[in-house]
Design an enzyme around this catalytic site. Sequence first.
Site, mmCIF file in Angstrom:
data_model
loop_
_atom_site.group_PDB
_atom_site.id
_atom_site.type_symbol
_atom_site.label_atom_id
_atom_site.label_comp_id
_atom_site.label_asym_id
_atom_site.label_seq_id
_atom_site.Cartn_x
_atom_site.Cartn_y
_atom_site.Cartn_z
ATOM 1 N N GLU A 172 0.796 -1.239 0.000
ATOM 2 C CA GLU A 172 0.000 0.000 0.000
ATOM 3 C C GLU A 172 0.824 1.283 0.000
ATOM 4 O O GLU A 172 0.587 2.191 0.797
ATOM 5 C CB GLU A 172 -0.955 -0.015 1.217
ATOM 6 C CG GLU A 172 -1.887 -1.206 1.193
ATOM 7 C CD GLU A 172 -2.803 -1.304 2.415
ATOM 8 O OE1 GLU A 172 -2.859 -0.347 3.199
ATOM 9 O OE2 GLU A 172 -3.456 -2.341 2.567
ATOM 10 N N ASN B 249 1.923 -5.082 -3.204
ATOM 11 C CA ASN B 249 0.524 -5.385 -2.899
ATOM 12 C C ASN B 249 -0.242 -4.100 -2.586
ATOM 13 O O ASN B 249 0.248 -3.259 -1.837
ATOM 14 C CB ASN B 249 0.507 -6.311 -1.669
ATOM 15 C CG ASN B 249 -0.857 -6.873 -1.342
ATOM 16 O OD1 ASN B 249 -1.536 -7.431 -2.214
ATOM 17 N ND2 ASN B 249 -1.274 -6.761 -0.090
ATOM 18 N N HIS C 136 -10.668 -5.792 -2.030
ATOM 19 C CA HIS C 136 -11.717 -5.613 -1.027
ATOM 20 C C HIS C 136 -12.869 -4.905 -1.744
ATOM 21 O O HIS C 136 -12.828 -3.690 -1.951
ATOM 22 C CB HIS C 136 -11.204 -4.756 0.139
ATOM 23 C CG HIS C 136 -10.085 -5.411 0.896
ATOM 24 N ND1 HIS C 136 -10.276 -6.551 1.648
ATOM 25 C CD2 HIS C 136 -8.763 -5.107 1.010
ATOM 26 C CE1 HIS C 136 -9.130 -6.906 2.205
ATOM 27 N NE2 HIS C 136 -8.194 -6.054 1.832
ATOM 28 N N GLU D 298 -6.401 -10.434 -1.155
ATOM 29 C CA GLU D 298 -7.175 -10.194 0.075
ATOM 30 C C GLU D 298 -8.671 -10.133 -0.233
ATOM 31 O O GLU D 298 -9.407 -9.301 0.307
ATOM 32 C CB GLU D 298 -6.725 -8.888 0.757
ATOM 33 C CG GLU D 298 -5.248 -8.849 1.076
ATOM 34 C CD GLU D 298 -4.809 -7.596 1.827
ATOM 35 O OE1 GLU D 298 -5.674 -6.863 2.353
ATOM 36 O OE2 GLU D 298 -3.592 -7.363 1.888
ATOM 37 N N ASP E 105 -12.405 -10.015 -0.488
ATOM 38 C CA ASP E 105 -13.670 -10.099 0.250
ATOM 39 C C ASP E 105 -14.650 -9.148 -0.437
ATOM 40 O O ASP E 105 -14.247 -8.134 -1.007
ATOM 41 C CB ASP E 105 -13.533 -9.841 1.756
ATOM 42 C CG ASP E 105 -12.801 -8.562 2.130
ATOM 43 O OD1 ASP E 105 -12.672 -7.652 1.283
ATOM 44 O OD2 ASP E 105 -12.366 -8.449 3.288
HETATM 45 O O1 9MR Z 1 -7.373 -7.891 8.603
HETATM 46 C C1 9MR Z 1 -6.406 -7.101 9.252
HETATM 47 C C2 9MR Z 1 -6.955 -6.601 10.578
HETATM 48 O O2 9MR Z 1 -7.104 -7.689 11.467
HETATM 49 C C3 9MR Z 1 -6.028 -5.567 11.172
HETATM 50 O O3 9MR Z 1 -6.616 -5.014 12.317
HETATM 51 C C4 9MR Z 1 -5.736 -4.493 10.147
HETATM 52 C C5 9MR Z 1 -4.777 -3.474 10.705
HETATM 53 O O4 9MR Z 1 -4.446 -2.492 9.797
HETATM 54 O O5 9MR Z 1 -5.165 -5.078 8.973
HETATM 55 C C6 9MR Z 1 -6.057 -5.941 8.356
HETATM 56 O O6 9MR Z 1 -5.508 -6.429 7.159
HETATM 57 C C7 9MR Z 1 -5.200 -5.466 6.163
HETATM 58 C C8 9MR Z 1 -4.026 -5.973 5.375
HETATM 59 O O7 9MR Z 1 -2.954 -6.266 6.243
HETATM 60 C C9 9MR Z 1 -3.590 -4.993 4.305
HETATM 61 N N1 9MR Z 1 -4.697 -4.619 3.458
HETATM 62 C C10 9MR Z 1 -5.900 -4.208 4.124
HETATM 63 C C11 9MR Z 1 -6.335 -5.253 5.156
HETATM 64 C C12 9MR Z 1 -7.651 -4.847 5.783
HETATM 65 O O8 9MR Z 1 -7.514 -3.686 6.517
#
Ligand code: 9MR
Length: 459
Positions: free
Chosen positions: A161, A203, A239, A266, A268
Site C-alpha cells: 500500500e 501489494n 476488497h 485479500e 472479500d
Molecule cells: O485484517 C487485518 C486486521 O485484522 C487488522 O486489524 C488491520 C490493521 O491495519 O489489517 C487488516 O488487514 C489489512 C491488510 O494487512 C492490508 N490490506 C488491508 C487489510 C484490511 O484492513
Amino acid sequence: MNPRIPRRRSLLLSAAAAGAVIAASVAVVGTAEAASTLGASAAQSGRYFGAAIAAGRLGDSTYTRILTTEFNSVTAENEMKWDATEPQQGRFTYTNGDRILNQGLSNGAKVRGHALLWHAQQPGWAQSLSGTALRNAAINHVTQVATHYRGKIYAWDVVNEAFADGGSGARRDSNLQRTGNDWIEAAFRAARAADPAAKLCYNDYNTDGINAKSTGIYNMVRDFKSRGVPIDCVGFQSHLGTGIDSTYQANLKRFADLGVDVQITELDIEQGGNQANIYGTVTRACLAVSRCTGITVWGIRDTDSWRTGANPLLFDGSGNKKAAYTSVLNALNAGGTTPPVTTPPVTTPPVTPPTTSSPPPAGSGCAATVSLNTWNGGYVASVRVTAGSAAINGWTVRVALPSGGAVTGAWSATNTGTTGTVAFRSVDYNRQVPAGGSTEFGFQGTGAGPAAALVCTAG
Ligand code: 9MR
C-alpha cells in the site's frame, strides 16, 4: 455436475506439449470429476486458493476444519507484520508468525508472507524514526524477517500500500516514503538477497480496474522491470463492494504482460444481491489470465472478517458454505488458462564480503566503513561515516567501483556519477556530525561492490 470443459482440456494439452510441470495431470483431465474443494479445484489449473488466517483462531475446530479441507495457501492476517515481528528495535519475535507458517506447511499449503514494509502497523519505535535511521531499520527488518523465513515462503508482500488513493497515481506520503523515493526498490533488493527463492510482490488496494492508482503502480513495475529491480508479482487486494469494475480482468492482464505474476491477495466482497456473481467474476478473471497464480480470501467465515457487518466471505458464521462459495467452486471447476511455471531467477546465496574502510579518522577528518548485502549481480551498501576528534559540517565519501559496476540509487546522500569513482555527498539533515559521532547512508548497485577502501573528506 462436472461440466464438459473442452477449453481447459486443450490448454492443458498444449501445456503438456510444451513440457510444463502441469503435464502430469493431463492424462486424467478427460475423465476427471469436478474437484469438491476450493484448493483442489484451483490446483487443477495449477493455481492455489488460499485464506488469510489468524493464529488466535487455530484452536477453533470449525475454523481449522474448513482451513485444512478447503485451502491450499495461507497468509498471516497480522502475525508477520512489522509490529508483530519486531516489537522492539532489533528484537524479533516469530512465535505467532511461525504458527501460521507451520499450520500451512504441515497441511501442504503454500505460505504467502504479509507484509515486510507498510506505512501502517509499524511498531511505535519505527513510527518515530525518520531519515537514515528509518531507512536502515526498514532494510534491516526486511533482511532479518526474510532471512528467518528463507526458503519457506512462496511469495512475500515486500511492500504494501505505498500508493495514494485518488487521481494522482503518485506515492502515498509516509515516513518510509520520506526516506527517499527509492525505498521500495531498496526493500525489494534486500528481500531478494535474503530469500532468493521467494517471489517478491508489491501489494495494494483500490487497484481493482484500470485507474489512476493502478496505473501509477503499473508504471513503477514497468520501471523496475526495465532496470532489473527484482520484482516477481503484484498483489491485488480486491476488497470489493457491491459492484466490480468492468476492467478488472484487463487490469490483471496488463500487469501480467509486464512479465510479473499477478495474484488476488485479500479478496472479500460485500454481501448483497451480487456477492456470489462477483465472486464468480473475480475467479474467472484470474483463471483467464495465465500469470494469475492464485486467489486468497481475507478470512474464512463472515465472523472472522475485519469488515464487521459486511458478511463478505465464503462461509457464514456457523461455517456453512454460502452461495458465493458455490459460485467460486463452479468457476474453478470450469477451468482456465494454465500458469507458466516460473521461479525467481536463480541467484547465488549472499556472501559476506570483506568490509573495506578508510583509515580511522586522524585529527579532524572523517572515516567511512561499508557493509554489503550482496546477491548475484548486485548489492545494497550501508556506509557509516564517522567524524574524528572534531565535529564536521558536511562530508563526501568517494567510492571506487569495479569496471562494469554502477550505482542505481542512493539514500541519505546524493551521488555524483554512477560509475568509476562515485562521490556521495551529505544531505541537509546528516551534514553535521559531532566529534566522534557517526551517521549512515546507503546505496545500491549492480556488479560487485566497491573495489577499494572508501575515502571520506570532511567539509
Ligand atoms: O485484517 C487485518 C486486521 O485484522 C487488522 O486489524 C488491520 C490493521 O491495519 O489489517 C487488516 O488487514 C489489512 C491488510 O494487512 C492490508 N490490506 C488491508 C487489510 C484490511 O484492513
